[in-house]
Design a protein around this motif. Structure first.
Motif, short mmCIF file in Angstrom:
data_model
loop_
_atom_site.label_atom_id
_atom_site.label_comp_id
_atom_site.label_asym_id
_atom_site.label_seq_id
_atom_site.Cartn_x
_atom_site.Cartn_y
_atom_site.Cartn_z
N PHE A 66 0.83 -1.20 0.00
CA PHE A 66 0.00 0.00 0.00
C PHE A 66 0.87 1.25 0.00
O PHE A 66 0.61 2.22 -0.73
CB PHE A 66 -0.90 -0.04 1.23
CG PHE A 66 -1.98 1.00 1.24
CD1 PHE A 66 -3.08 0.88 0.43
CD2 PHE A 66 -1.90 2.10 2.08
CE1 PHE A 66 -4.08 1.84 0.44
CE2 PHE A 66 -2.89 3.06 2.10
CZ PHE A 66 -3.99 2.93 1.28
N ALA A 69 2.42 1.72 -3.43
CA ALA A 69 1.48 2.34 -4.36
C ALA A 69 1.34 3.83 -4.09
O ALA A 69 1.27 4.64 -5.03
CB ALA A 69 0.12 1.65 -4.26
N ASP A 70 1.31 4.22 -2.80
CA ASP A 70 1.25 5.64 -2.45
C ASP A 70 2.45 6.40 -3.01
O ASP A 70 2.31 7.48 -3.59
CB ASP A 70 1.21 5.81 -0.93
CG ASP A 70 -0.19 5.71 -0.37
OD1 ASP A 70 -1.16 5.87 -1.14
OD2 ASP A 70 -0.33 5.46 0.84
N GLU A 111 -4.38 0.34 -5.47
CA GLU A 111 -4.62 0.75 -4.08
C GLU A 111 -6.03 0.43 -3.63
O GLU A 111 -6.26 0.03 -2.49
CB GLU A 111 -4.32 2.24 -3.91
CG GLU A 111 -4.30 2.68 -2.47
CD GLU A 111 -3.40 3.88 -2.25
OE1 GLU A 111 -3.91 4.91 -1.79
OE2 GLU A 111 -2.21 3.79 -2.55
N PRO A 282 -1.89 10.13 0.24
CA PRO A 282 -0.63 9.38 0.42
C PRO A 282 0.21 9.85 1.60
O PRO A 282 0.95 9.06 2.18
CB PRO A 282 0.11 9.63 -0.91
CG PRO A 282 -0.95 9.95 -1.89
CD PRO A 282 -1.99 10.70 -1.11
N ASN A 285 -1.76 8.42 4.96
CA ASN A 285 -1.93 6.98 5.14
C ASN A 285 -0.94 6.34 6.10
O ASN A 285 -1.34 5.49 6.92
CB ASN A 285 -1.90 6.27 3.78
CG ASN A 285 -3.19 6.45 3.02
OD1 ASN A 285 -4.25 6.61 3.62
ND2 ASN A 285 -3.12 6.43 1.71
#
Length: 328
Positions: A66, A69-70, A111, A282, A285
């Motif tokens: 995750f 991906a951010d 995501e 992003p 998170n």
């Protein structure tokens, strides 16, 4: 500039977040700080999960992907936006625009599916703890992540084909700070109703499908928690669900606002929604999903020196981890 037959590939001009000169410098400083915090937070989380044995669990395995991906889709958007604010050269080539949108669609879609995988992991851990090790095995984790990237890759190809498959023979000013579907489609000379319907269907399939999985998983979690007699346990579970769902609400709310509405309704508010899920989400998170968790605090407390203290230490740590991965 018409696409099809003999044509010259157009160059687009991104109008950016604002055309007010005095706002360029403050926005540059703000978004640069946000981008730095995004990189430090997500890379720091990935390094911590790698070096802390207590975090070698399926939940943090999904969190590393995750965070990846951010980092990826934030990097696809933020550097170009920052250079536009700093230098004022807002042109982008046809190939650059297609590549930016394709990679953005890939990692944002990935995501969405990673969020669903994480919710499923929590559901099994809380509702079926005795079978958790068998259900969420290392092999199952890799299969779920591979599925997320496979679906995201196929969806990104379809998104890109629908967005850039028409004819572009008129204006080339994209009313956005990056190449997104709606502002690009508004520049097309050909009929885009079919493409708009396809993009809407793809966004609904990915967004609504994964959000249903998330809501059902957390619904089962809440049902299980409400059945417990321990008030402290219920409070901890509610705090955990609230934190996760808050981040999901920001991410999905802005995505739904952008992609689950007709193209004719898109306007200047789209830029605000886009900033939320491309720049702000992003950054938040790592804090929402991990840095407030007991496991992360415990890992830091046992050995606070395990994290790199300088950029050089970070590079050495990442290099050592890469070599270890190659040997294993």
């Amino acid at each position: 500039m018409a696409m099809g037959g003999n044509y010259t590939q157009p160059r687009f001009i991104l109008l950016g977040i604002t055309d007010t000169p005095w706002m360029q410098a403050p926005l540059f400083v703000l978004f640069l700080l946000i981008y730095i915090v995004t990189l430090v937070g997500n890379i720091g989380l990935m390094v911590l999960v790698r070096v802390a044995p207590s975090l070698h669990t399926p939940m943090y395995f999904f969190l590393t992907h995750f965070s990846l991906a951010d980092i990826c889709y934030s990097t696809i958007i933020s550097p170009k936006m920052l250079t536009d604010l700093l230098f004022g050269d807002k042109t982008i080539s046809w190939a650059g625009c297609v590549t930016q949108f394709h990679l953005f669609a890939l990692f944002v879609t990935a995501e969405c599916h990673l969020l669903a995988a994480m919710a499923y992991d929590r559901h099994v851990a809380i509702c079926h703890p005795l079978s958790y090790v068998l259900v969420v095995s290392p092999r199952a984790c890799w299969q779920l992540v591979a599925w997320c990237y496979l679906v995201a890759s196929l969806s990104a190809l379809l998104f890109t084909g629908c967005t850039f498959g028409g004819s572009f023979c008129g204006p080339n000013h994209v009313d956005h700070f990056f190449c997104d579907a709606s502002p690009v489609l508004r520049l097309a000379c050909s009929d885009t109703r079919g493409c708009e319907a396809a993009i809407f269907a793809l966004a609904a399939a990915n967004g609504l499908g994964t959000s249903v999985v998330i809501l059902l998983s957390y619904g089962r979690i809440l049902h299980a928690v409400l059945g417990t007699r321990s008030a402290p346990s219920r409070a901890r579970a509610f705090r955990t669900c609230a934190s996760h769902l808050a981040s999901v609400a920001v991410f999905y709310g802005s995505l739904f606002f952008m992609y689950l509405q007709p193209a004719s309704r898109h306007g200047s508010r789209d830029k605000v929604a886009s900033v939320l899920y491309t720049v702000v989400s992003p950054m938040l998170n790592p804090f929402i999903y991990s840095l407030r968790n007991r496991e992360v605090k415990a890992a830091l407390g046992r050995d606070p020196g395990m994290l790199p203290r300088t950029p050089g230490d970070l590079i050495l740590t990442l290099g050592a981890n890469y070599q270890l991965c190659m040997r294993t």
